[in-house]
Write a protein that holds these residues in place. Sequence first.
Motif, mmCIF file in Angstrom:
data_model
loop_
_atom_site.group_PDB
_atom_site.id
_atom_site.type_symbol
_atom_site.label_atom_id
_atom_site.label_comp_id
_atom_site.label_asym_id
_atom_site.label_seq_id
_atom_site.Cartn_x
_atom_site.Cartn_y
_atom_site.Cartn_z
ATOM 1 N N UNK A 21 4.207 -2.839 2.981
ATOM 2 C CA UNK A 21 4.399 -1.719 3.895
ATOM 3 C C UNK A 21 3.049 -1.067 4.231
ATOM 4 N N UNK A 22 2.206 -0.941 3.229
ATOM 5 C CA UNK A 22 0.866 -0.360 3.455
ATOM 6 C C UNK A 22 0.029 -1.250 4.374
ATOM 7 N N UNK A 23 0.155 -2.571 4.206
ATOM 8 C CA UNK A 23 -0.565 -3.490 5.093
ATOM 9 C C UNK A 23 -0.106 -3.321 6.532
ATOM 10 N N UNK A 24 1.204 -3.194 6.718
ATOM 11 C CA UNK A 24 1.752 -2.996 8.060
ATOM 12 C C UNK A 24 1.265 -1.678 8.639
ATOM 13 N N UNK A 25 1.279 -0.644 7.824
ATOM 14 C CA UNK A 25 0.782 0.665 8.261
ATOM 15 C C UNK A 25 -0.651 0.572 8.747
ATOM 16 N N UNK A 26 -1.505 -0.074 7.974
ATOM 17 C CA UNK A 26 -2.921 -0.185 8.345
ATOM 18 C C UNK A 26 -3.104 -1.047 9.586
ATOM 19 N N UNK A 27 -2.373 -2.150 9.652
ATOM 20 C CA UNK A 27 -2.516 -3.076 10.773
ATOM 21 C C UNK A 27 -2.198 -2.400 12.100
ATOM 22 N N UNK A 41 6.454 6.252 7.931
ATOM 23 C CA UNK A 41 6.843 6.063 9.332
ATOM 24 C C UNK A 41 7.087 4.585 9.641
ATOM 25 N N UNK A 42 6.866 3.734 8.656
ATOM 26 C CA UNK A 42 7.133 2.299 8.780
ATOM 27 C C UNK A 42 8.464 1.986 8.111
ATOM 28 N N UNK A 43 9.459 1.651 8.931
ATOM 29 C CA UNK A 43 10.771 1.278 8.425
ATOM 30 C C UNK A 43 10.865 -0.245 8.466
ATOM 31 N N UNK A 44 11.116 -0.860 7.322
ATOM 32 C CA UNK A 44 11.276 -2.315 7.284
ATOM 33 C C UNK A 44 12.720 -2.652 7.629
ATOM 34 N N UNK A 48 8.993 -4.584 16.165
ATOM 35 C CA UNK A 48 8.541 -5.976 16.225
ATOM 36 C C UNK A 48 9.198 -6.766 15.109
ATOM 37 N N UNK A 49 9.002 -8.087 15.147
ATOM 38 C CA UNK A 49 9.577 -8.995 14.155
ATOM 39 C C UNK A 49 8.490 -9.839 13.513
ATOM 40 N N UNK A 86 11.426 -7.293 9.941
ATOM 41 C CA UNK A 86 10.617 -6.725 11.022
ATOM 42 C C UNK A 86 10.256 -5.296 10.712
ATOM 43 N N UNK A 87 9.740 -4.624 11.724
ATOM 44 C CA UNK A 87 9.260 -3.261 11.540
ATOM 45 C C UNK A 87 9.754 -2.369 12.660
#
Length: 404
Positions: free
Chosen positions: A72-78, A86-89, A220-221, A232-233
């Motif tokens: 989740x942290x990687x997705x947040x940073x990316x 704020x990132x819902x998987x 996104x997926x 996805x996110x």
Amino acid sequence: MFDVHAIRKEFPILSREVNGYSLVYLDNAATSQKPQQVIDAIVDYYSNYNANIHRGVHSLSQEATDAYEAARKKIQAHFSVKHSHEVILTPGTTHGINLVANGFSSLLKEGDEIIVSALEHHSNIVPWQMLCERTGAILKVIPIDEDGVLKMDAFDTLLSKKTKLVFVNHISNALGTINPIKYIIDEAHKYDAAVLIDGAQACSHIKPNLAALDCDFYVTSAHKMCGPTGVGMLYGKEEWLEKLPPYQGGGEMIAEVSFEKTTYAGLPHKFEAGTPNICGGIAFGVAIDYLNNIGFDAIAAHEEKLLKYATKKLLAIDGLKIYGTGTQKTSVISFNIEGIHPYDIGTIVDKLGIAVRTGHHCAQPIMNFFNIPGTVRASFAFYNTMEEVDKLVSAVERAKMMLQ
């Protein structure tokens, strides 16, 4: 140095044969292939620390939880998201869109207006139609021109004080058109309308900066980004996610439960009911690392070369027409040959080991606009080569000779 042949060795499926020919995979807009690192991450999870997350004090559960939340942290940073909550998987783009549409059922009233574009995938049309049926809101559509580009003057006219929501894809899955989403977001915000961007087709090609875009929601997926299916996110601004009610009830999304009253957990768990796709989330993070290691500038440069080369070669075929000819587009070519059904072309090129997509691509309004049953869609990724383009062109020429 960008070495496409070295990259291809990292994708096991690209070395297989189909119908006696080396596979040429040109259906990347439907799903991308997976590098060995992503496959290994899935095997590693199930082999070494398979456990449910957030709920156990034992070591395996803590290891799985740590890996999942690290993703989740990687997705947040990316995506340049301010807060990790704020990132819902989610299970994917469609789920994220439906989550938001369901939430707005309690926020809209009869006569409110929502805007979508004529370039949308069915997943970004049907949920809003259902929302309008539930609330009495009115659906407005941004039209397109003959190049497959949104008519922004029409969009400006559609906006009003009645506009509550605007939904548009970042890139068209059917045509490859890149939409001017920053302009759309900024103009919609002048009317205090919320904006959701469907990024399913964009995130394998570009790296969206959601803080700079200032959209309210982005979906996104993973499977379009060299990650696994089924995950996805949904990004949502904190203030909007707090306003929306939970989408599903169950475990994980609660704070306290009694038969008299239930209180809900805080973000992001409020929208993550039940056991998630744990290994999928972890592998999503690995896929993001993989793409960033290659570099999105290098990906874009290579795919632009493929697009230009393939466009030139295909247009040299007599009777071939490309749909989606705007100046801003990504590495997708949708085409037909006069007098030949796209399905027939797709069937013949498959016999030669080439995977393309035929049909309406879950975008029937686009096909209706052009008055066609569908197209042949060749969609390129960073692991495709010029030699594969040549094989595609040769196969299409052969199909034309056989079918005319």
